[in-house]
Scaffold this motif. Structure first.
Motif, PDB file in Angstrom:
ATOM      1  N   THR A  64     -14.311  17.457 -53.025  1.00 26.24           N
ATOM      2  CA  THR A  64     -15.565  18.333 -52.408  1.00 26.24           C
ATOM      3  C   THR A  64     -15.280  18.946 -51.046  1.00 26.24           C
ATOM      4  OG1 THR A  64     -17.214  16.865 -53.650  1.00 26.24           O
ATOM      5  CG2 THR A  64     -18.103  18.262 -51.672  1.00 26.24           C
ATOM      6  N   CYS A  65     -15.103  20.332 -51.069  1.00 27.75           N
ATOM      7  CA  CYS A  65     -14.712  20.775 -49.893  1.00 27.75           C
ATOM      8  C   CYS A  65     -16.054  21.563 -49.144  1.00 27.75           C
ATOM      9  CB  CYS A  65     -13.592  21.988 -49.869  1.00 27.75           C
ATOM     10  SG  CYS A  65     -12.126  21.263 -50.575  1.00 27.75           S
ATOM     11  N   ARG A  66     -16.165  21.583 -48.003  1.00 24.33           N
ATOM     12  CA  ARG A  66     -17.177  22.366 -47.090  1.00 24.33           C
ATOM     13  C   ARG A  66     -16.611  23.292 -46.478  1.00 24.33           C
ATOM     14  NH1 ARG A  66     -18.492  17.263 -47.185  1.00 24.33           N
ATOM     15  NH2 ARG A  66     -20.392  16.779 -48.431  1.00 24.33           N
ATOM     16  N   VAL A  67     -17.434  24.567 -46.337  1.00 29.09           N
ATOM     17  CA  VAL A  67     -17.384  25.535 -45.534  1.00 29.09           C
ATOM     18  C   VAL A  67     -18.506  26.051 -44.570  1.00 29.09           C
ATOM     19  CG1 VAL A  67     -17.849  27.587 -47.272  1.00 29.09           C
ATOM     20  CG2 VAL A  67     -16.396  28.056 -45.085  1.00 29.09           C
ATOM     21  N   LEU A  68     -18.270  25.952 -43.502  1.00 28.03           N
ATOM     22  CA  LEU A  68     -19.471  25.854 -42.371  1.00 28.03           C
ATOM     23  C   LEU A  68     -19.231  27.093 -41.594  1.00 28.03           C
ATOM     24  CD1 LEU A  68     -19.818  22.067 -41.466  1.00 28.03           C
ATOM     25  CD2 LEU A  68     -21.006  23.437 -43.340  1.00 28.03           C
ATOM     26  N   VAL A  69     -20.531  27.702 -41.126  1.00 26.73           N
ATOM     27  CA  VAL A  69     -20.528  28.942 -40.298  1.00 26.73           C
ATOM     28  C   VAL A  69     -21.438  28.939 -39.344  1.00 26.73           C
ATOM     29  CG1 VAL A  69     -20.466  31.475 -40.195  1.00 26.73           C
ATOM     30  CG2 VAL A  69     -19.682  30.558 -42.400  1.00 26.73           C
ATOM     31  N   GLY A  70     -20.986  29.062 -38.076  1.00 24.45           N
ATOM     32  CA  GLY A  70     -22.047  28.980 -37.125  1.00 24.45           C
ATOM     33  C   GLY A  70     -23.337  29.992 -37.243  1.00 24.45           C
ATOM     34  N   ARG A  71     -24.381  29.571 -36.588  1.00 18.77           N
ATOM     35  CA  ARG A  71     -25.662  30.148 -36.878  1.00 18.77           C
ATOM     36  C   ARG A  71     -26.002  30.941 -35.561  1.00 18.77           C
ATOM     37  NH1 ARG A  71     -30.463  26.215 -38.043  1.00 18.77           N
ATOM     38  NH2 ARG A  71     -31.337  27.887 -36.999  1.00 18.77           N
ATOM     39  N   ALA A  72     -25.316  31.828 -34.876  1.00 13.72           N
ATOM     40  CA  ALA A  72     -25.544  32.541 -33.771  1.00 13.72           C
ATOM     41  C   ALA A  72     -26.700  33.520 -34.192  1.00 13.72           C
ATOM     42  CB  ALA A  72     -24.260  33.050 -33.094  1.00 13.72           C
ATOM     43  N   ASP A  73     -26.380  34.139 -35.416  1.00 18.75           N
ATOM     44  CA  ASP A  73     -27.427  35.137 -35.880  1.00 18.75           C
ATOM     45  C   ASP A  73     -27.472  34.570 -37.411  1.00 18.75           C
ATOM     46  OD1 ASP A  73     -28.037  37.461 -37.602  1.00 18.75           O
ATOM     47  OD2 ASP A  73     -27.426  38.734 -35.956  1.00 18.75           O
ATOM     48  N   ASP A  74     -28.683  34.201 -37.912  1.00 22.47           N
ATOM     49  CA  ASP A  74     -28.723  33.775 -39.127  1.00 22.47           C
ATOM     50  C   ASP A  74     -28.322  34.877 -40.383  1.00 22.47           C
ATOM     51  OD1 ASP A  74     -30.066  31.542 -38.130  1.00 22.47           O
ATOM     52  OD2 ASP A  74     -32.094  32.026 -38.492  1.00 22.47           O
ATOM     53  N   ARG A  75     -28.670  36.268 -40.022  1.00 22.19           N
ATOM     54  CA  ARG A  75     -28.346  36.987 -41.419  1.00 22.19           C
ATOM     55  C   ARG A  75     -26.797  37.206 -41.235  1.00 22.19           C
ATOM     56  NH1 ARG A  75     -31.927  41.981 -41.576  1.00 22.19           N
ATOM     57  NH2 ARG A  75     -33.349  40.535 -42.139  1.00 22.19           N
TER      58      ARG A  75
END
Length: 147
Positions: A64-75
């Motif tokens: 199981t791998c995860r990719v996470l992206v910062g949420r400075a701008d949701d869209r």
């Protein structure tokens, strides 16, 4: 198959993605990091089905791998994540990781496994990692190799 080299090889393969201009690079680790700077890909849970062939001939791993992206701008964050989760293209994690399968007849991950396949994406949602919220998803990777 030893977990650490497999996980590192998957992270190395993921580094090949090309993010849209202005995003920067995808950081990748073969382990669950304490803290991340998004976008970040890492290898998480690792399960093994032993003895799928006689005489320790074959094990099957589900990573199981995860990719996470910062949420400075949701869209904008979700657009970046969507490009990483696409089934093909220069930003596709699936394409980058499956390129590590090698040429037909070659072993995958530089000889560490017989083959691998990015089976599915799941868990597209908000994640908390070390007290910080990210939008992210999981990639399930099947890896087969000698026991």
């Amino acid at each position: 198959m030893e977990p650490s080299p497999i996980r590192e090889a998957i992270a190395d393969a993921a580094r090949a993605v090309i993010l849209p201009e202005g995003i920067g690079n995808l950081t990748c680790t073969g382990y669950v990091p304490d803290a991340i700077s998004g976008p970040h890909f890492f290898c998480g849970e690792y399960t093994v089905d032993y003895d799928k062939a006689m005489g320790r001939g074959l094990d099957v791993v589900e990573l199981t791998c995860r990719v996470l992206v910062g949420r400075a701008d949701d869209r904008a964050s979700q657009r970046i994540l969507d490009s990483l989760l696409a089934g093909s293209g220069p930003s596709s994690l699936k394409t980058a990781i499956e390129a590590a399968r090698g040429a037909p007849g070659d072993y995958a991950l530089g000889g560490l496994a017989h083959d691998l396949h990015v089976m599915r994406m799941q868990g597209y949602r908000w994640y908390e990692h070390n007290g910080v919220d990210y939008v992210g998803a999981e990639l399930m990777i099947k890896i087969i190799g000698e026991g």
